[in-house]
Design a protein around this motif. Structure first.
Motif, mmCIF file in Angstrom:
data_model
loop_
_atom_site.group_PDB
_atom_site.id
_atom_site.type_symbol
_atom_site.label_atom_id
_atom_site.label_comp_id
_atom_site.label_asym_id
_atom_site.label_seq_id
_atom_site.Cartn_x
_atom_site.Cartn_y
_atom_site.Cartn_z
ATOM 1 N N LYS A 85 0.796 -1.227 0.000
ATOM 2 C CA LYS A 85 0.000 0.000 0.000
ATOM 3 C C LYS A 85 0.829 1.278 0.000
ATOM 4 N N GLY A 86 2.145 1.197 0.234
ATOM 5 C CA GLY A 86 2.975 2.399 0.266
ATOM 6 C C GLY A 86 4.417 2.057 0.566
ATOM 7 N N ASN A 87 5.304 3.044 0.397
ATOM 8 C CA ASN A 87 6.734 2.843 0.614
ATOM 9 C C ASN A 87 7.248 3.817 1.669
ATOM 10 N N ILE A 88 8.046 3.308 2.601
ATOM 11 C CA ILE A 88 8.581 4.142 3.674
ATOM 12 C C ILE A 88 10.102 4.143 3.623
ATOM 13 N N PHE A 89 10.667 5.354 3.545
ATOM 14 C CA PHE A 89 12.116 5.528 3.653
ATOM 15 C C PHE A 89 12.399 5.827 5.107
ATOM 16 N N PHE A 90 12.984 4.863 5.810
ATOM 17 C CA PHE A 90 13.130 4.916 7.265
ATOM 18 C C PHE A 90 14.562 5.316 7.628
ATOM 19 N N ILE A 91 14.693 6.374 8.421
ATOM 20 C CA ILE A 91 16.013 6.858 8.837
ATOM 21 C C ILE A 91 16.141 6.661 10.348
ATOM 22 N N HIS A 92 17.017 5.756 10.741
ATOM 23 C CA HIS A 92 17.159 5.428 12.164
ATOM 24 C C HIS A 92 17.898 6.531 12.922
ATOM 25 N N GLY A 93 17.999 6.354 14.225
ATOM 26 C CA GLY A 93 18.658 7.341 15.073
ATOM 27 C C GLY A 93 20.144 7.082 15.220
ATOM 28 N N SER A 94 20.749 7.701 16.220
ATOM 29 C CA SER A 94 22.205 7.678 16.371
ATOM 30 C C SER A 94 22.752 6.332 16.810
ATOM 31 N N GLY A 95 21.925 5.500 17.431
ATOM 32 C CA GLY A 95 22.406 4.219 17.923
ATOM 33 C C GLY A 95 21.972 3.052 17.064
ATOM 34 N N THR A 157 4.964 7.767 -1.044
ATOM 35 C CA THR A 157 6.238 7.665 -0.333
ATOM 36 C C THR A 157 6.177 8.443 0.978
ATOM 37 N N ILE A 158 6.547 7.774 2.059
ATOM 38 C CA ILE A 158 6.659 8.408 3.376
ATOM 39 C C ILE A 158 8.135 8.432 3.771
ATOM 40 N N VAL A 159 8.598 9.565 4.254
ATOM 41 C CA VAL A 159 9.921 9.645 4.877
ATOM 42 C C VAL A 159 9.700 9.637 6.388
ATOM 43 N N TYR A 160 10.322 8.681 7.069
ATOM 44 C CA TYR A 160 10.125 8.495 8.507
ATOM 45 C C TYR A 160 11.490 8.623 9.193
ATOM 46 N N GLY A 161 11.641 9.646 10.036
ATOM 47 C CA GLY A 161 12.901 9.852 10.738
ATOM 48 C C GLY A 161 12.709 9.824 12.235
ATOM 49 N N MET A 162 13.582 9.091 12.925
ATOM 50 C CA MET A 162 13.464 9.051 14.376
ATOM 51 C C MET A 162 14.746 9.562 15.037
ATOM 52 N N SER A 163 14.560 10.328 16.107
ATOM 53 C CA SER A 163 15.661 10.885 16.883
ATOM 54 C C SER A 163 16.577 11.708 15.980
ATOM 55 N N LEU A 164 17.887 11.427 15.987
ATOM 56 C CA LEU A 164 18.821 12.170 15.146
ATOM 57 C C LEU A 164 18.437 12.061 13.668
ATOM 58 N N GLY A 165 17.863 10.918 13.286
ATOM 59 C CA GLY A 165 17.429 10.739 11.904
ATOM 60 C C GLY A 165 16.327 11.683 11.486
#
Length: 291
Positions: A85-95, A157-165
């Motif tokens: 149903k969709g695409n997610i570009f996932f950017i993790h955090g510093s750890g 397209t979803i861009v998903y960033g967590m913490s530092l990401g």
């Protein structure tokens, strides 16, 4: 009187010597303090994990991506077992690394989203040492690869960033507004400078961070750059219980963001939204896609 003055002098000297001794000891044994004094960003901002956790049970493909002549990173495209149903570009955090956070992808995959995640230099199998400019270069290369691999499915397209990401997610979205349909930030930084101010253990380090924003690379600053994102729905998630990144960061990002936008205040630990309250998270992400 002379005897009293002599005693006072010895006491003050003892205190001074003890203070110097403690400072030297602290400097030699506290890696983070030493990094703050020398502004060593590779130690201040990043905690890469080289070990790759098992990805058994996931349907995924691993790719080797040459970023430049000296840096090679690895990326992962996790595929849903259900209708896509969709695409997610996932950017993790510093750890951690991209594989380490795979359990957070599971509710997204179960819902039908494909998840693309990349390791920065120094993370997982990737070459090199992380730094501010380098992780941006890695993220940009990975995003271009992500778009090439998903361009033919005509899904959002979803861009998903967590913490530092989160700062990187904002930067990627700013630079690719015709390619991104929604932005999700979870426990994201307002700026590297503000994190340095928040974490400074001594006032002189705090004052230095306040007075010298130029010491912090200005290629991407979340609270500044988010003002440039137009007409893209944004979900900004931050927990009142977040002890790693104060909720004031999320509120500043939300304040500076343009409509359409939503602020979701949670009560989870730092960046544990997809793990601890996955059903609510999926519902809000689905709503975001319908905006």
């Amino acid at each position: 009187m002379k005897k009293i003055l002599k005693i006072i002098g010895w006491v003050l000297l003892t205190i001074l010597v003890s203070g110097i001794g403690f400072s030297v000891y602290k400097y030699n044994t506290d890696d983070m303090l030493r990094a703050m004094i020398h502004q060593d960003e590779s130690k201040l901002s990043y905690g890469p994990l080289k070990e790759i956790v098992s990805l058994d049970g996931f349907n995924f493909e691993e790719y080797e991506l040459q970023v430049n002549d000296s840096i090679k990173i690895y990326t992962y495209l996790f595929k849903s077992h259900t209708k896509h149903k969709g695409n997610i570009f996932f950017i993790h955090g510093s750890g951690g690394n991209a594989a380490y956070w795979s359990q957070l992808y599971k509710p997204l995959l179960d819902e039908g989203y494909a998840v693309y995640a990349a390791d920065w230099r120094g993370y997982g199998k990737a070459d090199g040492t992380p730094n501010y400019k380098g992780v941006l270069e890695d993220t940009e290369a990975a995003f271009n690869d992500f778009m090439n691999k998903t361009k033919n499915d005509n899904l959002k397209t979803i861009v998903y960033g967590m913490s530092l990401g989160g700062q990187l997610a904002i930067k990627i979205t700013v630079d690719n507004q015709n390619k991104v349909d929604a932005l999700v930030l979870d426990g994201a930084f307002e700026s590297a400078q503000q994190i340095a101010i928040d974490y400074a253990p001594f006032q002189f380090l705090k004052n230095r961070a306040i007075k010298h924003p130029e010491k912090f690379n200005q290629l991407y600053v979340g609270s500044r750059d988010i003002k440039e994102i137009k007409d893209i729905p944004k979900l900004i998630i931050h927990s009142v219980n977040d002890v790693s990144v104060p909720i004031s960061h999320g509120k500043k990002l939300f304040k500076n963001a343009l409509e359409p936008k939503e602020f979701w205040e949670t009560k989870t630990p730092h960046i544990m939204t997809l793990k601890n309250i996955s059903n609510q998270a999926i519902k809000r992400i689905n709503n975001l896609m319908d905006m």
